[in-house]
Each structure stands twice: as C-alpha cells, then as structure tokens.
Write an enzyme that holds these catalytic residues in place. Structure first.
Site, PDB file in Angstrom:
ATOM      1  N   ASN A 208      41.678  50.178  49.329  1.00  0.00           N
ATOM      2  CA  ASN A 208      42.563  49.072  49.696  1.00  0.00           C
ATOM      3  C   ASN A 208      43.851  49.632  50.264  1.00  0.00           C
ATOM      4  O   ASN A 208      44.253  50.730  49.880  1.00  0.00           O
ATOM      5  CB  ASN A 208      42.919  48.265  48.445  1.00  0.00           C
ATOM      6  CG  ASN A 208      41.841  47.267  48.090  1.00  0.00           C
ATOM      7  OD1 ASN A 208      41.206  46.700  48.961  1.00  0.00           O
ATOM      8  ND2 ASN A 208      41.632  47.064  46.810  1.00  0.00           N
ATOM      9  N   LYS A 287      27.695  65.014  53.018  1.00  0.00           N
ATOM     10  CA  LYS A 287      28.296  64.204  54.077  1.00  0.00           C
ATOM     11  C   LYS A 287      27.184  63.504  54.883  1.00  0.00           C
ATOM     12  O   LYS A 287      26.233  64.167  55.319  1.00  0.00           O
ATOM     13  CB  LYS A 287      29.117  65.119  54.989  1.00  0.00           C
ATOM     14  CG  LYS A 287      29.887  64.376  56.032  1.00  0.00           C
ATOM     15  CD  LYS A 287      30.744  65.315  56.850  1.00  0.00           C
ATOM     16  CE  LYS A 287      31.322  64.587  58.036  1.00  0.00           C
ATOM     17  NZ  LYS A 287      32.018  65.478  58.947  1.00  0.00           N
ATOM     18  N   ASP A 305      36.323  43.623  36.376  1.00  0.00           N
ATOM     19  CA  ASP A 305      37.661  43.038  36.530  1.00  0.00           C
ATOM     20  C   ASP A 305      38.490  43.529  35.339  1.00  0.00           C
ATOM     21  O   ASP A 305      38.358  43.027  34.217  1.00  0.00           O
ATOM     22  CB  ASP A 305      37.585  41.510  36.567  1.00  0.00           C
ATOM     23  CG  ASP A 305      38.941  40.911  36.943  1.00  0.00           C
ATOM     24  OD1 ASP A 305      39.980  41.400  36.431  1.00  0.00           O
ATOM     25  OD2 ASP A 305      38.976  39.971  37.762  1.00  0.00           O
ATOM     26  N   PHE A 322      49.005  40.556  39.316  1.00  0.00           N
ATOM     27  CA  PHE A 322      49.644  40.506  40.622  1.00  0.00           C
ATOM     28  C   PHE A 322      48.661  39.896  41.611  1.00  0.00           C
ATOM     29  O   PHE A 322      47.450  40.084  41.479  1.00  0.00           O
ATOM     30  CB  PHE A 322      50.028  41.921  41.088  1.00  0.00           C
ATOM     31  CG  PHE A 322      51.459  42.245  40.806  1.00  0.00           C
ATOM     32  CD1 PHE A 322      51.880  42.514  39.518  1.00  0.00           C
ATOM     33  CD2 PHE A 322      52.405  42.275  41.835  1.00  0.00           C
ATOM     34  CE1 PHE A 322      53.206  42.807  39.236  1.00  0.00           C
ATOM     35  CE2 PHE A 322      53.733  42.559  41.584  1.00  0.00           C
ATOM     36  CZ  PHE A 322      54.139  42.832  40.277  1.00  0.00           C
ATOM     37  N   LYS A 336      44.332  31.864  40.333  1.00  0.00           N
ATOM     38  CA  LYS A 336      44.085  33.203  39.788  1.00  0.00           C
ATOM     39  C   LYS A 336      44.581  33.320  38.351  1.00  0.00           C
ATOM     40  O   LYS A 336      43.922  33.891  37.497  1.00  0.00           O
ATOM     41  CB  LYS A 336      44.796  34.240  40.686  1.00  0.00           C
ATOM     42  CG  LYS A 336      44.162  35.591  40.632  1.00  0.00           C
ATOM     43  CD  LYS A 336      44.634  36.486  41.755  1.00  0.00           C
ATOM     44  CE  LYS A 336      43.855  36.246  43.038  1.00  0.00           C
ATOM     45  NZ  LYS A 336      44.137  37.226  44.073  1.00  0.00           N
ATOM     46  N   LYS A 340      41.949  34.128  35.342  1.00  0.00           N
ATOM     47  CA  LYS A 340      42.043  35.363  34.550  1.00  0.00           C
ATOM     48  C   LYS A 340      42.613  35.108  33.154  1.00  0.00           C
ATOM     49  O   LYS A 340      42.729  36.020  32.353  1.00  0.00           O
ATOM     50  CB  LYS A 340      42.903  36.383  35.291  1.00  0.00           C
ATOM     51  CG  LYS A 340      42.416  36.661  36.703  1.00  0.00           C
ATOM     52  CD  LYS A 340      42.428  38.112  37.055  1.00  0.00           C
ATOM     53  CE  LYS A 340      41.891  38.280  38.471  1.00  0.00           C
ATOM     54  NZ  LYS A 340      41.486  39.631  38.774  1.00  0.00           N
TER      55      LYS A 340
HETATM   56  O1  C5P Z   1      41.926  38.096  42.760  1.00  0.00           O
HETATM   57  P1  C5P Z   1      41.994  39.464  42.199  1.00  0.00           P
HETATM   58  O2  C5P Z   1      40.840  39.715  41.258  1.00  0.00           O
HETATM   59  O3  C5P Z   1      42.125  40.522  43.231  1.00  0.00           O
HETATM   60  O4  C5P Z   1      43.333  39.485  41.282  1.00  0.00           O
HETATM   61  C1  C5P Z   1      44.324  40.442  41.399  1.00  0.00           C
HETATM   62  C2  C5P Z   1      44.801  40.895  40.037  1.00  0.00           C
HETATM   63  O5  C5P Z   1      43.710  41.339  39.243  1.00  0.00           O
HETATM   64  C3  C5P Z   1      45.726  42.097  40.106  1.00  0.00           C
HETATM   65  O6  C5P Z   1      46.606  42.046  39.017  1.00  0.00           O
HETATM   66  C4  C5P Z   1      44.761  43.275  39.983  1.00  0.00           C
HETATM   67  O7  C5P Z   1      45.408  44.439  39.490  1.00  0.00           O
HETATM   68  C5  C5P Z   1      43.736  42.733  39.013  1.00  0.00           C
HETATM   69  N1  C5P Z   1      42.363  43.241  39.220  1.00  0.00           N
HETATM   70  C6  C5P Z   1      41.765  44.027  38.268  1.00  0.00           C
HETATM   71  N2  C5P Z   1      40.476  44.467  38.426  1.00  0.00           N
HETATM   72  C7  C5P Z   1      39.780  44.128  39.525  1.00  0.00           C
HETATM   73  C8  C5P Z   1      40.377  43.338  40.522  1.00  0.00           C
HETATM   74  C9  C5P Z   1      41.668  42.905  40.350  1.00  0.00           C
HETATM   75  O8  C5P Z   1      42.403  44.343  37.248  1.00  0.00           O
HETATM   76  N3  C5P Z   1      38.543  44.565  39.667  1.00  0.00           N
END
Ligand code: C5P
Length: 399
Positions: A208, A287, A305, A322, A336, A340
């Site tokens: 990213n 490679k 997640d 975030f 979001k 979460k």
């Molecule tokens: O929508 P998204 O899942 O990208 O939400 C972003 C938030 O979730 C951020 O705080 C990011 O650090 C966290 N995140 C995470 N693990 C993931 C994807 C996102 O902890 N696999």
C-alpha cells in the site's frame, strides 16, 4: 506548533558540542528563547561566537563576568528559565552535579536553579561504562535530573559503543517531550504503522502507499504524553521516535503475530497501519520470469483484520482505527467504526494525507464527529492522543 520556551542551554567539553549548534537552531526556529552558557572546555571545541550568532544572544562563559547584574551570575541567568539543558554533558560535569560542586558558571547555575535539569551525556564508551559514571547516572536520576540519551554507535574516538550524544533531533524531541502534558502516564500503548508488503516472489511485492509518517507521529505523541509505546511497523524509511520500542515486520500476517504478542498487555491499541487486504497464496521461491505475452495470474487470499481481532478480545484494549478514504469520508468512517466495533476512528482524505507532512483528520466516536482542522501530523497526533486520554479516563481512570 511552536515550542516557545525559555531554555538555558549549557555546553561542556566534548566533541559532540558541534551537534549543539544545530540544536540551538532547532530551538530558535521553534520559537524558544535560548540562553547559552559554556564551560571553558566547551570553548575549546566550538566558539562562543558560533552559538551567539545562532542564538542571537550573548553567550556566557564566566562566573565573574561584570556584565551580569550585581555579580549574581549564578542566579540571574537561570532565574527566568523553564528548563536547563546541558548538551553535551561530560562525565566530569555529571560527577560535579552529583557532588553539588559549583566551581564554574554552569555548575553554579545548575545548583542554584528552580527549574528542571536535563543532561545529554556525551563520552567515550569506557568512560560511560565506568562504574563511577554509572553510579553518578543513577544518582542523577534519583535527584530528578532528566537524561536525554546517550546513544550507542560509532564514536569520534574511533570506538563503537554506548556514550555518544543523541543527534540534535533526539535532544530536541526530549525537550519537546518534557513540556507535553502527561495525559497517558502509566498507560501501555500499542501502535501499528506503515504499509505491509506481501511477496509475489523474492524481488516483487504487493503493498500500500503509506509513508508511515502518521503512525510514527502518533507513537511520538503517545510517548510524549507519558505512555510506554510499542510500535509495530511495516517497511518505512523513518527512524523510531525516541523512547519508543519498535518491532519491524513485513507482511500483514507478521504484523498480526506481533500484535497478538503485545495486545493483551496494552491499554490502548491504535491501528494506523495501511494493512494489505490480501497476500499471495503461493509466492514463488525464485524470481518469476516474464511470460510470452499471455499475462500472469496471481492467486490472492484475504489477510486477517488485525484491528477487528483486537477489538473482539475479551479484555480488549481501547481500540482506535484509522480510515483513509478517497470520497464520502464521514459515511465510510461511520460504517467502518460500527463494522469493526471500535470506540474511536480517525478518518482523513487519502489524497491529502499520503506521504504529506500535514493532514486533516476528523474523529468519530459515540458523541459524533470532531474535526481536528488542518495541521502538521504531529499536532494532529497530539490532539488524537488527548482525545483518547479523555475518553479512556471516563472509562477506566488511570491507577
Ligand atoms: O476498511 P479497513 O479494513 O481498511 O479499515 C482500516 C483500519 O483497519 C485501519 O485502522 C487499519 O490499520 C485496520 N486494518 C487492520 N487489518 C487489516 C485491514 C485494516 O488492522 N487487515
């Protein structure tokens, strides 16, 4: 935000004195009034003229300087100061402070002061390791003297070890930290930052766009607010903020493992990392060679997640997420936060924040939306930390 404090900067004899020239610049740039006092030995390493030019003020070196009113140099020069910083602080100087000796202007000022004293030790590794110096360091700490560093690494004498002075940025950070309100004192804070990087083969990755600047600023702000901070970082080009324990990871699954290790002990978890949503199922050990024009298919599987996992723990720390969105920030942020199941979410426009030094964050919590305005990432991070401290105090007052 400018620091704007009245500092007395003392220099003792050490080759690291050149770093203090830069420190004066940084302090002055940050709106501080810097009064410089040098010992006789310090003047052998760097001239008072240099520091006079950089501080824009007279540099003081002599206890008997007739220009000091009523010959009261030992009190006059530190009377209106908010902090005395001695950088570099030699082994000899520290020994004298421990003993309460006052045989020159600087040691006299340190004895007759009513503000805090911070020292940035600078010496050869054997001098630092010597039991006498270690006894003195322990006594200084007991007496409430603040220590900035030292660092370990290459030394001017050609040896390698503990004892080199912090870089000017490090000393500046310690000074800045001293003046921050200690709203997270006694709290353990776990932070993720930066991108994750998922290998396709040994030389290619899926990642990213994230510089890590926001996460590192949050780590710095939390530490400056008195927290014990662990920063789990994906690959970035940034140095860990002073006093922060950094754990380096590459992939999302490595980040997940590291978070699991520290989450149970944390009071607060701030998930700033831009975690890759997918990893490559079977990364190639060699490679991958270019094909014959037919393209390439990569099989991807979803990453865990991390934030949602931590938020679902039975004794979950206070979780902060975030969200970097490209449009409809408010709508996505609210969704979001609910999905979460976290008490607080910080959202911003991705195109404004990525790689930049400033940002414009809006906080979302049970009480609604709180725009923080536009500002440097460190200032935004400080506002976030202060908001977290207020919410946490309501939930779980600090012991
Ligand atoms: O929508 P998204 O899942 O990208 O939400 C972003 C938030 O979730 C951020 O705080 C990011 O650090 C966290 N995140 C995470 N693990 C993931 C994807 C996102 O902890 N696999």
């Amino acid at each position: 935000m400018a620091l704007g404090k009245r500092i007395l900067l003392g220099l003792t004899g050490g080759i690291a004195a050149y770093k203090s020239a830069q420190l004066v610049r940084m302090l002055v740039k940050s709106g501080c009034d810097v009064r410089v006092v040098m010992t006789e030995s310090a003047c052998r390493f760097i001239t008072p003229v240099t520091l006079q030019a950089l501080s824009g003020q007279t540099v003081w070196t002599d206890l008997w300087d007739p220009r000091i009113a009523d010959n009261m140099g030992h009190i006059e020069l530190s009377r209106d100061r908010e902090l005395i910083v001695v950088a570099p602080a030699s082994a000899n100087f520290m020994a004298k402070v421990v003993q309460g000796q006052a045989d020159d202007l600087l040691t006299t000022l340190c004895l007759a002061r009513d503000c805090a004293l911070m020292v940035a030790p600078a010496m050869n590794r054997q001098m630092w390791d010597n039991p006498a110096t270690q006894r003195n360091v322990a006594q200084l700490r007991k007496d409430g003297v603040l220590l900035a560093g030292p660092d370990s690494g290459d030394q001017a004498c050609g040896e390698t070890g503990m004892g080199r002075m912090l870089e000017p940025e490090g000393v500046f950070e310690e000074i800045e930290s001293y003046f921050q309100p200690k709203t997270l004192s006694g709290r353990k804070v776990l932070i993720t930052a930066g991108p994750t990087s998922e290998p396709i083969d040994p030389v290619r990755t899926i990642t990213n766009s994230s510089s890590g600047k926001m996460g590192y600023a949050v780590a710095q702000a939390a530490r400056q607010a008195g927290a014990e901070v662990t920063l789990i970082s994906g690959p970035t080009a940034l140095a860990a903020p002073s006093g922060v324990a950094r754990v380096d990871v590459k992939t999302a699954r490595q980040m997940f493992d590291a978070v699991k290790k520290f989450a149970a002990a944390a009071d607060i978890f701030i998930s700033v990392a831009a975690v890759a949503d997918y990893h490559v199922v079977n990364p190639s050990a060699q490679k991958v060679k270019k094909g014959d024009g037919k393209g390439m298919t990569i099989e991807l599987a979803e990453n865990p997640d991390i934030l949602a996992y931590v938020a679902s723990l039975p004794n979950a720390p206070f979780c902060v997420g975030f969200a970097a969105e490209t449009e409809a920030v408010s709508k996505h942020a609210k969704e979001k936060r609910a999905r979460k199941k976290i008490p607080l979410l910080a959202a911003n426009l991705a195109q404004q924040a990525l790689g930049a030094d400033d940002n414009e964050i809006t906080l979302f919590d049970d009480a609604g939306e709180h725009p923080l305005g536009r500002g440097a990432k460190l200032d935004q991070a400080r506002k976030l930390v202060s908001h977290i401290a207020t919410l946490l105090q309501k939930r779980k007052p600090a012991a």
